[in-house]
Write a protein that holds these residues in place. Structure first.
Motif, PDB file in Angstrom:
ATOM      1  N   ARG A 170       9.371  80.241  35.083  1.00  0.00           N
ATOM      2  CA  ARG A 170       8.463  79.098  35.077  1.00  0.00           C
ATOM      3  C   ARG A 170       8.624  78.404  33.737  1.00  0.00           C
ATOM      4  O   ARG A 170       8.483  79.018  32.685  1.00  0.00           O
ATOM      5  CB  ARG A 170       7.015  79.544  35.241  1.00  0.00           C
ATOM      6  CG  ARG A 170       6.048  78.369  35.229  1.00  0.00           C
ATOM      7  CD  ARG A 170       4.608  78.826  35.435  1.00  0.00           C
ATOM      8  NE  ARG A 170       3.711  77.711  35.306  1.00  0.00           N
ATOM      9  CZ  ARG A 170       3.202  77.274  34.150  1.00  0.00           C
ATOM     10  NH1 ARG A 170       3.509  77.857  33.023  1.00  0.00           N
ATOM     11  NH2 ARG A 170       2.391  76.243  34.126  1.00  0.00           N
ATOM     12  N   ILE A 171       8.937  77.117  33.778  1.00  0.00           N
ATOM     13  CA  ILE A 171       9.028  76.303  32.569  1.00  0.00           C
ATOM     14  C   ILE A 171       7.666  75.669  32.363  1.00  0.00           C
ATOM     15  O   ILE A 171       7.128  75.026  33.276  1.00  0.00           O
ATOM     16  CB  ILE A 171      10.131  75.235  32.708  1.00  0.00           C
ATOM     17  CG1 ILE A 171      11.479  75.917  32.943  1.00  0.00           C
ATOM     18  CG2 ILE A 171      10.166  74.349  31.470  1.00  0.00           C
ATOM     19  CD1 ILE A 171      12.600  74.979  33.301  1.00  0.00           C
ATOM     20  N   ASP A 207      16.801  75.868  27.927  1.00  0.00           N
ATOM     21  CA  ASP A 207      17.581  74.661  27.664  1.00  0.00           C
ATOM     22  C   ASP A 207      17.416  73.727  28.861  1.00  0.00           C
ATOM     23  O   ASP A 207      17.793  74.079  29.985  1.00  0.00           O
ATOM     24  CB  ASP A 207      19.047  75.038  27.475  1.00  0.00           C
ATOM     25  CG  ASP A 207      19.950  73.862  27.188  1.00  0.00           C
ATOM     26  OD1 ASP A 207      19.492  72.703  27.211  1.00  0.00           O
ATOM     27  OD2 ASP A 207      21.142  74.111  26.935  1.00  0.00           O
ATOM     28  N   LEU A 208      16.854  72.561  28.627  1.00  0.00           N
ATOM     29  CA  LEU A 208      16.613  71.608  29.715  1.00  0.00           C
ATOM     30  C   LEU A 208      17.843  70.788  30.074  1.00  0.00           C
ATOM     31  O   LEU A 208      17.809  69.990  31.009  1.00  0.00           O
ATOM     32  CB  LEU A 208      15.444  70.699  29.358  1.00  0.00           C
ATOM     33  CG  LEU A 208      14.106  71.413  29.127  1.00  0.00           C
ATOM     34  CD1 LEU A 208      13.032  70.408  28.740  1.00  0.00           C
ATOM     35  CD2 LEU A 208      13.692  72.209  30.348  1.00  0.00           C
ATOM     36  N   TRP A 232      14.739  71.937  24.293  1.00  0.00           N
ATOM     37  CA  TRP A 232      14.364  73.261  24.782  1.00  0.00           C
ATOM     38  C   TRP A 232      12.872  73.248  25.070  1.00  0.00           C
ATOM     39  O   TRP A 232      12.117  72.538  24.412  1.00  0.00           O
ATOM     40  CB  TRP A 232      14.685  74.331  23.740  1.00  0.00           C
ATOM     41  CG  TRP A 232      16.151  74.565  23.573  1.00  0.00           C
ATOM     42  CD1 TRP A 232      17.038  73.749  22.933  1.00  0.00           C
ATOM     43  CD2 TRP A 232      16.910  75.665  24.048  1.00  0.00           C
ATOM     44  NE1 TRP A 232      18.304  74.274  22.977  1.00  0.00           N
ATOM     45  CE2 TRP A 232      18.243  75.475  23.662  1.00  0.00           C
ATOM     46  CE3 TRP A 232      16.592  76.822  24.751  1.00  0.00           C
ATOM     47  CZ2 TRP A 232      19.259  76.369  23.965  1.00  0.00           C
ATOM     48  CZ3 TRP A 232      17.598  77.720  25.053  1.00  0.00           C
ATOM     49  CH2 TRP A 232      18.919  77.488  24.667  1.00  0.00           C
ATOM     50  N   ALA A 233      12.440  74.037  26.041  1.00  0.00           N
ATOM     51  CA  ALA A 233      11.024  74.108  26.401  1.00  0.00           C
ATOM     52  C   ALA A 233      10.605  75.568  26.530  1.00  0.00           C
ATOM     53  O   ALA A 233      11.413  76.412  26.931  1.00  0.00           O
ATOM     54  CB  ALA A 233      10.769  73.382  27.718  1.00  0.00           C
ATOM     55  N   PRO A 234       9.349  75.862  26.213  1.00  0.00           N
ATOM     56  CA  PRO A 234       8.871  77.226  26.421  1.00  0.00           C
ATOM     57  C   PRO A 234       8.758  77.536  27.901  1.00  0.00           C
ATOM     58  O   PRO A 234       8.532  76.640  28.728  1.00  0.00           O
ATOM     59  CB  PRO A 234       7.497  77.229  25.744  1.00  0.00           C
ATOM     60  CG  PRO A 234       7.068  75.815  25.724  1.00  0.00           C
ATOM     61  CD  PRO A 234       8.326  74.987  25.663  1.00  0.00           C
ATOM     62  N   GLY A 235       8.916  78.792  28.210  1.00  0.00           N
ATOM     63  CA  GLY A 235       8.799  79.226  29.595  1.00  0.00           C
ATOM     64  C   GLY A 235       8.422  80.691  29.659  1.00  0.00           C
ATOM     65  O   GLY A 235       8.160  81.329  28.639  1.00  0.00           O
ATOM     66  N   MET A 252      19.751  72.883  35.415  1.00  0.00           N
ATOM     67  CA  MET A 252      19.736  74.253  34.948  1.00  0.00           C
ATOM     68  C   MET A 252      20.687  75.065  35.799  1.00  0.00           C
ATOM     69  O   MET A 252      21.847  74.764  35.861  1.00  0.00           O
ATOM     70  CB  MET A 252      18.281  74.696  34.980  1.00  0.00           C
ATOM     71  CG  MET A 252      18.052  76.123  34.843  1.00  0.00           C
ATOM     72  SD  MET A 252      17.193  76.593  33.376  1.00  0.00           S
ATOM     73  CE  MET A 252      17.688  78.253  33.480  1.00  0.00           C
ATOM     74  N   THR A 253      20.226  76.095  36.479  1.00  0.00           N
ATOM     75  CA  THR A 253      21.069  76.916  37.330  1.00  0.00           C
ATOM     76  C   THR A 253      20.570  76.814  38.757  1.00  0.00           C
ATOM     77  O   THR A 253      19.487  76.303  39.000  1.00  0.00           O
ATOM     78  CB  THR A 253      21.039  78.390  36.887  1.00  0.00           C
ATOM     79  OG1 THR A 253      19.687  78.826  36.888  1.00  0.00           O
ATOM     80  CG2 THR A 253      21.634  78.581  35.516  1.00  0.00           C
TER      81      THR A 253
END
Length: 78
Positions: free
Chosen positions: A52-53, A25-26, A31-34, A1-2
């Motif tokens: 937080r993912i 974006d993983l 993609w995952a909710p966060g 990620m970053t």
């Protein structure tokens, strides 16, 4: 990620505490909710978010905000 950093403390001036849903974006095509729980700008003016993912169970950490990798969603319906 970053890149991430320890980030400001809870009483740091300039931190805006929020409860913002996001999709993250993983980096592997998924993609995952966060959730973003805070916004902050560093001394150089770069924007950071406390992210937080949901998937993975890791605690929130401060990450440089990248709008191409973190999609901010509406807080609620119409």
């Amino acid at each position: 990620m970053t890149e991430s950093l320890r980030g400001p403390g809870a009483d740091e001036p300039g931190v805006e505490w929020v409860h913002q849903p996001v999709e993250v974006d993983l980096g592997d095509g998924t993609w995952a909710p966060g959730r973003i729980s805070g916004w902050w700008r560093d001394g150089a003016g770069d924007r950071w978010c406390r992210l937080r993912i949901v998937r993975g169970g890791r605690p929130a950490d401060w990450r440089r905000y990248d709008p191409s990798r973190v999609l901010v969603l509406p807080d609620s319906g119409l």
